[in-house]
Design an enzyme around this catalytic site. Sequence first.
Site, mmCIF file in Angstrom:
data_model
loop_
_atom_site.group_PDB
_atom_site.id
_atom_site.type_symbol
_atom_site.label_atom_id
_atom_site.label_comp_id
_atom_site.label_asym_id
_atom_site.label_seq_id
_atom_site.Cartn_x
_atom_site.Cartn_y
_atom_site.Cartn_z
ATOM 1 N N SER A 1 -7.404 -9.475 36.751
ATOM 2 C CA SER A 1 -7.528 -10.211 38.016
ATOM 3 C C SER A 1 -6.528 -9.792 39.080
ATOM 4 O O SER A 1 -6.436 -10.428 40.109
ATOM 5 C CB SER A 1 -7.414 -11.720 37.765
ATOM 6 O OG SER A 1 -6.135 -12.057 37.296
ATOM 7 N N LYS B 1 -5.113 -21.168 39.168
ATOM 8 C CA LYS B 1 -4.602 -20.262 40.197
ATOM 9 C C LYS B 1 -4.515 -20.960 41.557
ATOM 10 O O LYS B 1 -3.542 -20.782 42.286
ATOM 11 C CB LYS B 1 -5.483 -19.012 40.278
ATOM 12 C CG LYS B 1 -5.380 -18.146 39.036
ATOM 13 C CD LYS B 1 -6.360 -16.986 39.085
ATOM 14 C CE LYS B 1 -6.266 -16.150 37.820
ATOM 15 N NZ LYS B 1 -7.175 -15.005 37.840
#
Length: 182
Positions: free
Chosen positions: A83, A126
């Site tokens: 990511s 996140k």
Amino acid sequence: IVRGLAWTRVGGTTLSVEVNCMPGEGKFRVTGNLGKVMTESAEAAVSYIRSQNERFKLEPDFYKKKDIHIHIPEGATPKDGPSAGVTMATAIISALTGRKVRNDVAMTGEITIRGRVLPIGGLQEKVLAAKKVGIKTVILPKENKKDLDEIMDEIKDGMQFVLAETMEDVLQTALVKGEKDA
């Protein structure tokens, strides 16, 4: 320096991705206790940038004349996962072109060598990490829209989310306006 977002076993966190480009012989270093997946993401980012050298106004053989060093501090903490590609690509482009990156933006997403942005996991963690440190704009893969829709509005309040399909989408938001065009 570009701020990325990461998932950990204890929640989300932000990661600073630092890049230095200097005259050299084309050496490429990735440091900071990174795993194989993140190292491969860095390599994919460089391949994408090389394929787009004209768009970024870079010499065709810039990679032979520049050493590129990517570092993610906090070396004692192992980091790996698919990511951070867009974060590393943005940091490399910034270092090579001299364009600054907005300090109120954080991002997450994997990159292909053709510049597509791929989906990630752990979006809620996140987003919480970004909110905790005062990030106002989060760039995330367009394919994660359904995950974003599932996050409570109270968490998303005061934040802007940019859904990216390509690195062009990422750079449109991340790079400071008014700088040299990339």
